[in-house]
Scaffold this active site. Sequence first.
Site, PDB file in Angstrom:
ATOM      1  N   HIS A  16      54.852  42.298  39.087  1.00 58.58           N
ATOM      2  CA  HIS A  16      54.790  42.518  37.643  1.00 58.58           C
ATOM      3  C   HIS A  16      56.178  42.745  37.043  1.00 58.58           C
ATOM      4  O   HIS A  16      56.314  42.765  35.815  1.00 58.58           O
ATOM      5  CB  HIS A  16      53.901  43.726  37.328  1.00 58.58           C
ATOM      6  N   HIS A  34      46.844  34.323  41.922  1.00 54.99           N
ATOM      7  CA  HIS A  34      45.490  33.986  41.489  1.00 54.99           C
ATOM      8  C   HIS A  34      44.873  32.907  42.372  1.00 54.99           C
ATOM      9  O   HIS A  34      43.653  32.880  42.548  1.00 54.99           O
ATOM     10  CB  HIS A  34      45.507  33.547  40.033  1.00 54.99           C
ATOM     11  N   ARG A  66      52.442  34.435  39.343  1.00 55.91           N
ATOM     12  CA  ARG A  66      51.072  34.823  38.996  1.00 55.91           C
ATOM     13  C   ARG A  66      50.077  33.744  39.435  1.00 55.91           C
ATOM     14  O   ARG A  66      48.995  34.046  39.929  1.00 55.91           O
ATOM     15  CB  ARG A  66      50.975  35.052  37.484  1.00 55.91           C
ATOM     16  N   ASN A 102      42.049  33.264  34.004  1.00 50.61           N
ATOM     17  CA  ASN A 102      43.076  32.262  34.257  1.00 50.61           C
ATOM     18  C   ASN A 102      43.445  31.414  33.046  1.00 50.61           C
ATOM     19  O   ASN A 102      44.314  30.541  33.151  1.00 50.61           O
ATOM     20  CB  ASN A 102      42.637  31.325  35.389  1.00 50.61           C
TER      21      ASN A 102
END
Length: 320
Positions: A190, A65, A61, A93
């Site tokens: 995911h 990001h 993740r 975040n």
Amino acid sequence: MAFQISYSLTILLIIFGISQSRAILDSLYYQKTCPQAENIIYQVVRNATTYDPKVPARILRMFFHDCFVRGCDASVLLDSTTKNEAEKDGPPNTSLAAFYVIDDAKTKLEKACPRTVSCADTLAIAARDVVVLSGGPNWVVLKGRKDGRISRANETLTLPAPSFNTSQLIQSFSQRGLTTKDLVTLSGGHTLGFSHCSSFEARLRNFSKIHDFDPNLNPQFAQDLKTKCPKPNRDGSAGHFLDSTQSVFDNDYYKRIVGGEGVFLSDQSMLLDYRTRWIVEAFARDQSSFFGEFAASMVKLGNVGVNENGEVRVNCRVVN
């Protein structure tokens, strides 16, 4: 970490194409200056994952990001200062974690090869390694990224949200040079994810004037989510895993979407749109196809906004 033959040719072709268009990135970038770099990073990531099974999801993740804001330049790793609020403190975040893993890898890299391996490359390699360690595909990480010097919290508001519909997701990904197939494929990350209730509870109660919960949710699954996320929710840590095999990188995420068990609105919306439905269904049927496409899309993601004029940070949390 051997490569699987079924998709190695695809990856090599993509690497060749990117290498032709962006000569800055090279699979052998550190061959002479720090040949042990990838092994150092792998050992750190493996040790961290052994002690904390949440590390793979968190590192993956973190990489997404980072690349979606200013490109893959490790700007997400910079700490805020008295004069600047950095990306890691932006609203999307604040739940990022496991920065210590990258710090540890960077410390060891600095001892072995001072001022050589960028934080951006360290994160890109670590993202590949956590997928492999979780049973997912392998790929060649192109290297040569430089670290950015700018990190702004307000820019994280451009990250795709879990409440996005498919059209919004397609637009967000296309702005980064990524296709609709890349969108569906990278969403498969995911499979290692967990979400707090705040990201999906709007689907569970008072969804519309007609429906109490989102009608695209499997009714039993909706009830399970309600149980996990009661009102009032006094436990800020409550939530749900994004598939049923949360520590294994597999195609179960897509199977759940097909069964009406996509946790995020953005996940489930991909089954409702003709542009993405066929890809979701294909990946739900064929894990090897998903693995091959995921490896290819990660190579593309790692090439987003590559910083050619940055630096190699000594400490990933601060500019030199």
